[in-house]
Design an enzyme around this catalytic site. Structure first.
Site, PDB file in Angstrom:
ATOM      1  N   LEU A  62       0.854  -1.177   0.000  1.00 56.78           N
ATOM      2  CA  LEU A  62       0.000   0.000   0.000  1.00 56.78           C
ATOM      3  C   LEU A  62       0.895   1.233   0.000  1.00 56.78           C
ATOM      4  O   LEU A  62       1.981   1.218   0.584  1.00 56.78           O
ATOM      5  CB  LEU A  62      -0.888   0.018   1.253  1.00 56.78           C
ATOM      6  N   ASP A  63       0.439   2.300  -0.644  1.00 51.50           N
ATOM      7  CA  ASP A  63       1.185   3.559  -0.608  1.00 51.50           C
ATOM      8  C   ASP A  63       1.383   4.005   0.840  1.00 51.50           C
ATOM      9  O   ASP A  63       0.597   3.659   1.729  1.00 51.50           O
ATOM     10  CB  ASP A  63       0.437   4.654  -1.366  1.00 51.50           C
ATOM     11  N   LYS A  64       2.392   4.807   1.060  1.00 48.43           N
ATOM     12  CA  LYS A  64       2.708   5.297   2.403  1.00 48.43           C
ATOM     13  C   LYS A  64       1.486   5.899   3.090  1.00 48.43           C
ATOM     14  O   LYS A  64       1.212   5.624   4.267  1.00 48.43           O
ATOM     15  CB  LYS A  64       3.837   6.331   2.327  1.00 48.43           C
TER      16      LYS A  64
END
Length: 209
Positions: A62-64
């Site tokens: 998942l993106d940050k």
């Protein structure tokens, strides 16, 4: 990659699988600019046996600034099978997002993606890109915003953020993909202030199948 005593919210654990709830603001694995204090560092501290699994068991990320549920393989067998499920698209991933404008009740975005030719940290819809398919369903709407349930058929980097912007409905709080933002200019000043102050892209991974 080394273990670090960091907080880790675990939703499920067995001999083959670890399911975690990743908070926003945490990078999944170490890389350029983020050498430590990542989800992988926390996983290796709590489950040191992951050191024997490729990429410490990470098969998707998942993106940050995206929160939510993420699967980690705890055995070599599970690692191989999860990768196979991602490849044949039998692993289902579902998200909640808050976007600008009023979306249709349901929709499918079938638009290939690749890295942006000039801004290399960004992704973009490109005719010669890799296949990318996103399905969405509208859950709730106001005059200016829509809450949508999004289901990924493929898993390209930044896919939901790019695809929703592509159809004219960028995510609230996304500092990178925010072209257009329909309805923002007609919001009351207090509403604009709250939307502008949202601290991250409004995206949450709410379900894995």
């Amino acid at each position: 990659w080394a273990g670090q005593p960091l907080d880790l919210e675990t939703l499920y654990v067995d001999d083959d699988l670890i399911i975690v709830n990743k908070p926003a603001g945490i990078v999944v694995h170490p890389g350029h600019g983020n050498p430590s204090s990542t989800l992988v560092n926390a996983l290796l501290h709590h489950y040191p046996e992951l050191d024997a699994i490729p990429r410490a068991g990470i098969v998707h990320r998942l993106d940050k600034e995206t929160s939510g549920v993420l699967a980690v393989a705890r055995s070599a067998k599970a690692h191989q099978r999860l990768i196979a499920q991602l490849k044949d698209r039998s692993m289902g991933r579902q998200y909640w997002a808050l976007v600008f404008g009023r979306t249709r009740p349901v929709g499918t975005i079938d638009a290939p993606m690749d890295r942006h030719r000039i801004q290399r940290t960004k992704m973009a819809v490109m005719l010669q890109g890799k296949p990318a398919v996103t399905h969405y369903r509208t859950l709730h709407q106001t005059e200016h915003l829509s809450a949508v349930e999004v289901r990924l058929e493929t898993g390209r980097t930044h896919q939901i953020r790019v695809h929703m912007t592509y159809i004219g409905h960028p995510l609230v709080g996304d500092p990178v993909y925010k072209a257009g933002r329909p309805g923002f200019g007609t919001m009351l000043a207090a509403a604009r202030h709250r939307v502008e102050g949202f601290p991250r892209q409004a995206l949450h991974a709410e379900m894995l199948r």
